[in-house]
Design a protein around this motif. Structure first.
Motif, PDB file in Angstrom:
ATOM      1  N   LEU A  14      46.835   9.451  39.263  1.00 22.89           N
ATOM      2  CA  LEU A  14      47.517  10.692  39.622  1.00 22.89           C
ATOM      3  C   LEU A  14      46.667  11.880  39.203  1.00 22.89           C
ATOM      4  N   TYR A  15      46.416  12.800  40.144  1.00 23.15           N
ATOM      5  CA  TYR A  15      45.615  13.998  39.887  1.00 23.15           C
ATOM      6  C   TYR A  15      46.359  15.235  40.401  1.00 23.15           C
ATOM      7  N   TYR A  16      45.990  16.378  39.844  1.00 19.19           N
ATOM      8  CA  TYR A  16      46.443  17.639  40.430  1.00 19.19           C
ATOM      9  C   TYR A  16      45.232  18.509  40.732  1.00 19.19           C
ATOM     10  N   ILE A  17      45.418  19.430  41.673  1.00 20.97           N
ATOM     11  CA  ILE A  17      44.347  20.332  42.100  1.00 20.97           C
ATOM     12  C   ILE A  17      44.666  21.741  41.610  1.00 20.97           C
ATOM     13  N   PRO A  18      43.984  22.234  40.571  1.00 20.46           N
ATOM     14  CA  PRO A  18      44.206  23.627  40.163  1.00 20.46           C
ATOM     15  C   PRO A  18      43.678  24.588  41.237  1.00 20.46           C
ATOM     16  N   ILE A  19      44.248  25.766  41.286  1.00 20.61           N
ATOM     17  CA  ILE A  19      43.752  26.789  42.211  1.00 20.61           C
ATOM     18  C   ILE A  19      43.544  28.094  41.461  1.00 20.61           C
ATOM     19  N   GLN A  20      42.651  28.905  41.982  1.00 24.98           N
ATOM     20  CA  GLN A  20      42.459  30.260  41.483  1.00 24.98           C
ATOM     21  C   GLN A  20      42.438  31.205  42.673  1.00 24.98           C
ATOM     22  N   LEU A  21      42.753  32.451  42.399  1.00 21.45           N
ATOM     23  CA  LEU A  21      42.677  33.488  43.430  1.00 21.45           C
ATOM     24  C   LEU A  21      41.323  34.166  43.326  1.00 21.45           C
ATOM     25  N   GLY A  22      40.657  34.281  44.455  1.00 19.78           N
ATOM     26  CA  GLY A  22      39.375  34.973  44.490  1.00 19.78           C
ATOM     27  C   GLY A  22      39.441  36.190  45.398  1.00 19.78           C
ATOM     28  N   ILE A  23      39.216  37.383  44.821  1.00 21.70           N
ATOM     29  CA  ILE A  23      39.119  38.589  45.641  1.00 21.70           C
ATOM     30  C   ILE A  23      37.827  38.513  46.443  1.00 21.70           C
ATOM     31  N   ASN A  24      37.861  38.936  47.700  1.00 17.37           N
ATOM     32  CA  ASN A  24      36.673  38.858  48.546  1.00 17.37           C
ATOM     33  C   ASN A  24      35.456  39.469  47.867  1.00 17.37           C
ATOM     34  N   ARG A  25      34.333  38.834  48.085  1.00 19.20           N
ATOM     35  CA  ARG A  25      33.081  39.251  47.462  1.00 19.20           C
ATOM     36  C   ARG A  25      32.831  40.753  47.638  1.00 19.20           C
ATOM     37  N   ASN A  26      32.341  41.355  46.574  1.00 18.55           N
ATOM     38  CA  ASN A  26      32.028  42.795  46.496  1.00 18.55           C
ATOM     39  C   ASN A  26      33.258  43.670  46.304  1.00 18.55           C
ATOM     40  N   ASP A  27      34.459  43.057  46.357  1.00 20.42           N
ATOM     41  CA  ASP A  27      35.678  43.849  46.181  1.00 20.42           C
ATOM     42  C   ASP A  27      36.316  43.662  44.816  1.00 20.42           C
ATOM     43  N   ASP A  28      35.917  42.597  44.088  1.00 21.20           N
ATOM     44  CA  ASP A  28      36.603  42.301  42.834  1.00 21.20           C
ATOM     45  C   ASP A  28      36.414  43.405  41.800  1.00 21.20           C
ATOM     46  N   ASN A  29      35.232  43.987  41.743  1.00 16.38           N
ATOM     47  CA  ASN A  29      35.013  45.078  40.788  1.00 16.38           C
ATOM     48  C   ASN A  29      35.901  46.278  41.097  1.00 16.38           C
ATOM     49  N   ALA A  30      36.051  46.591  42.376  1.00 15.44           N
ATOM     50  CA  ALA A  30      36.910  47.707  42.773  1.00 15.44           C
ATOM     51  C   ALA A  30      38.366  47.405  42.438  1.00 15.44           C
ATOM     52  N   PHE A  31      38.795  46.180  42.682  1.00  8.48           N
ATOM     53  CA  PHE A  31      40.168  45.782  42.368  1.00  8.48           C
ATOM     54  C   PHE A  31      40.430  45.945  40.871  1.00  8.48           C
ATOM     55  N   GLU A  32      39.531  45.435  40.062  1.00  9.94           N
ATOM     56  CA  GLU A  32      39.698  45.520  38.609  1.00  9.94           C
ATOM     57  C   GLU A  32      39.608  46.968  38.121  1.00  9.94           C
ATOM     58  N   TYR A  33      38.843  47.790  38.810  1.00  5.01           N
ATOM     59  CA  TYR A  33      38.747  49.214  38.454  1.00  5.01           C
ATOM     60  C   TYR A  33      40.113  49.874  38.503  1.00  5.01           C
ATOM     61  N   TYR A  34      40.889  49.602  39.544  1.00 10.22           N
ATOM     62  CA  TYR A  34      42.202  50.226  39.682  1.00 10.22           C
ATOM     63  C   TYR A  34      43.146  49.753  38.580  1.00 10.22           C
ATOM     64  N   ILE A  35      43.038  48.494  38.185  1.00  9.98           N
ATOM     65  CA  ILE A  35      43.872  47.976  37.103  1.00  9.98           C
ATOM     66  C   ILE A  35      43.521  48.696  35.796  1.00  9.98           C
ATOM     67  N   GLU A  36      42.230  48.754  35.504  1.00 10.20           N
ATOM     68  CA  GLU A  36      41.776  49.419  34.274  1.00 10.20           C
ATOM     69  C   GLU A  36      42.137  50.907  34.288  1.00 10.20           C
ATOM     70  N   LYS A  37      42.046  51.525  35.448  1.00  6.50           N
ATOM     71  CA  LYS A  37      42.363  52.950  35.550  1.00  6.50           C
ATOM     72  C   LYS A  37      43.814  53.192  35.181  1.00  6.50           C
ATOM     73  N   TYR A  38      44.703  52.351  35.677  1.00  9.14           N
ATOM     74  CA  TYR A  38      46.124  52.489  35.321  1.00  9.14           C
ATOM     75  C   TYR A  38      46.316  52.298  33.816  1.00  9.14           C
ATOM     76  N   ILE A  39      45.739  51.233  33.271  1.00 12.89           N
ATOM     77  CA  ILE A  39      45.960  50.928  31.856  1.00 12.89           C
ATOM     78  C   ILE A  39      45.431  52.059  30.975  1.00 12.89           C
ATOM     79  N   SER A  40      44.288  52.626  31.356  1.00 11.64           N
ATOM     80  CA  SER A  40      43.682  53.685  30.540  1.00 11.64           C
ATOM     81  C   SER A  40      44.552  54.940  30.493  1.00 11.64           C
ATOM     82  N   THR A  41      45.414  55.125  31.487  1.00 10.62           N
ATOM     83  CA  THR A  41      46.260  56.322  31.497  1.00 10.62           C
ATOM     84  C   THR A  41      47.497  56.174  30.619  1.00 10.62           C
ATOM     85  N   VAL A  42      47.802  54.928  30.199  1.00 11.15           N
ATOM     86  CA  VAL A  42      49.036  54.714  29.434  1.00 11.15           C
ATOM     87  C   VAL A  42      48.798  54.126  28.045  1.00 11.15           C
ATOM     88  N   ILE A  43      47.591  53.719  27.759  1.00  7.67           N
ATOM     89  CA  ILE A  43      47.286  53.180  26.419  1.00  7.67           C
ATOM     90  C   ILE A  43      46.380  54.159  25.680  1.00  7.67           C
TER      91      ILE A  43
END
Length: 345
Positions: A316-345
């Motif tokens: 018996l096996y299971y297949i883990p999955i991960q979400l991958g943001i399209n190439r070249n977009d992951d940094n931009a995606f994470e930027y928006y997350i960090e931008k929000y956090i920086s305004t409240v912490i």
């Protein structure tokens, strides 16, 4: 026949759509009150029922943030047989806390994982001990006014009738897109045609100017129920008894088939609580296959509802999955997350 019945129920969909619209308007105009919190809160949600990839997105954010912040996750704990607020431990069961929160805790034992059907009560109980609270599937929980909203759409769902239940698969109106800070189109194909992208972006831009990102499922190497890791090469040319209780097994079936396997699917409802009779059905299917090159595979979420003893001495096996943001977009995606956090912490 089912499709015809769903269209017959269109008047009920229109009534449901009006009720949802009215409820949202009452929150928008403060007739119904929302509660805010000082702790940064990020909601991961969707408008359609199930299968948009909320759990992989939650895990993506955990991986991104856990080294720099103290994180808690808060979920409803769908499918659990308990009520109220609970802290999830690695010794919890899916019946106590739900399968996805248990998966979070087992993968990230150092973070706080909790469940509560009332998200405001959950945040109050968690207190200020965490820098960030990630709320899995809380987009429609309007009693809470979160600091940041990530809205997910399954790629294929945007090319089907965009109707509310029961005729369509949407539990909220498309106008609710306007509340999203980021929009992610999940389970996207490796190549998105220009007309598909135009269709999606025209639809979303009707309601929101928020950034749009595209993501895909990234299947990981199989793991045995004894936590032994295999390689993708070990997963070729096999007869696979695949059983799962997820909203949409089609992408997993296609992935395993494309590796050159023969799939014998046993499909159960999403968040299904398996019985011993169900497991015996899976095992019987396995023994019916004449080939010696055969395995049993399920999903990581389903594995949280399985006792290892039920499949003793079986592969018996299971297949883990991960979400991958399209190439070249992951940094931009994470930027928006960090931008929000920086305004409240």
């Amino acid at each position: 026949m089912i499709a015809i019945l769903r269209w017959i129920l269109l008047p009920i969909s229109l009534i449901y759509q009006f009720i949802v619209w009215l409820r949202n308007k009452m929150y928008d105009h403060n007739i119904l009150k929302s509660q805010t919190f000082d702790t940064p809160t990020i909601v991961i949600g969707n408008l359609a029922v199930g299968g948009a990839g909320k759990s992989p997105m939650t895990e993506y954010l955990i991986r991104f943030l856990k080294d720099n912040y103290t994180i808690a996750t808060l979920s409803r704990g769908y499918g659990r047989q308990t009520k109220g607020f609970r802290i999830v431990t690695t010794a919890s069961t899916a019946l106590e806390v739900g399968d996805e929160p248990l998966q979070f805790k087992k993968k990230f034992p150092d973070i706080t994982v909790s469940v509560c059907e009332d998200r405001c009560t959950g945040i109050e109980t968690l207190g200020i001990a965490n820098d960030i609270i990630l709320l899995d599937d809380a987009y429609q929980h309007r009693k809470l006014k979160a600091g940041f909203y990530i809205l997910l759409f399954d790629f294929q769902s945007l090319f089907k009738p965009l109707l509310t239940l029961p005729t369509g698969n949407f539990r909220d109106n498309l106008s609710s897109i306007k509340r999203a800070d980021l929009i992610v189109i999940t389970k996207s194909p490796s190549t998105i045609r220009s007309h598909q992208k135009k269709h999606i972006e025209k639809l979303i831009r009707t309601y929101s100017d928020s950034p749009i990102f595209y993501s895909a499922i990234q299947y990981q190497a199989p793991v045995s129920c004894a936590n032994q890791h295999q390689t993708i090469k070990d997963l070729t040319g096999l007869d696979i008894v695949l059983f799962c209780g997820i909203a949409n097994p089609t992408p997993l079936v296609e992935y395993l088939t494309n590796l050159g396997n023969r799939i014998h699917l046993l499909d159960f409802p999403d968040h299904y609580n398996y019985s011993n009779k169900d497991f015996q059905k899976v095992i019987a299917k396995y023994h019916q296959i004449a080939s010696d090159n055969k395995v049993i595979i399920t999903t990581e979420k389903d594995m949280q509802r399985i006792e290892k003893k039920d499949f003793l001495n079986l592969p018996l096996y299971y297949i883990p999955i991960q979400l991958g943001i399209n190439r070249n977009d992951d940094n931009a995606f994470e930027y928006y997350i960090e931008k929000y956090i920086s305004t409240v912490i």
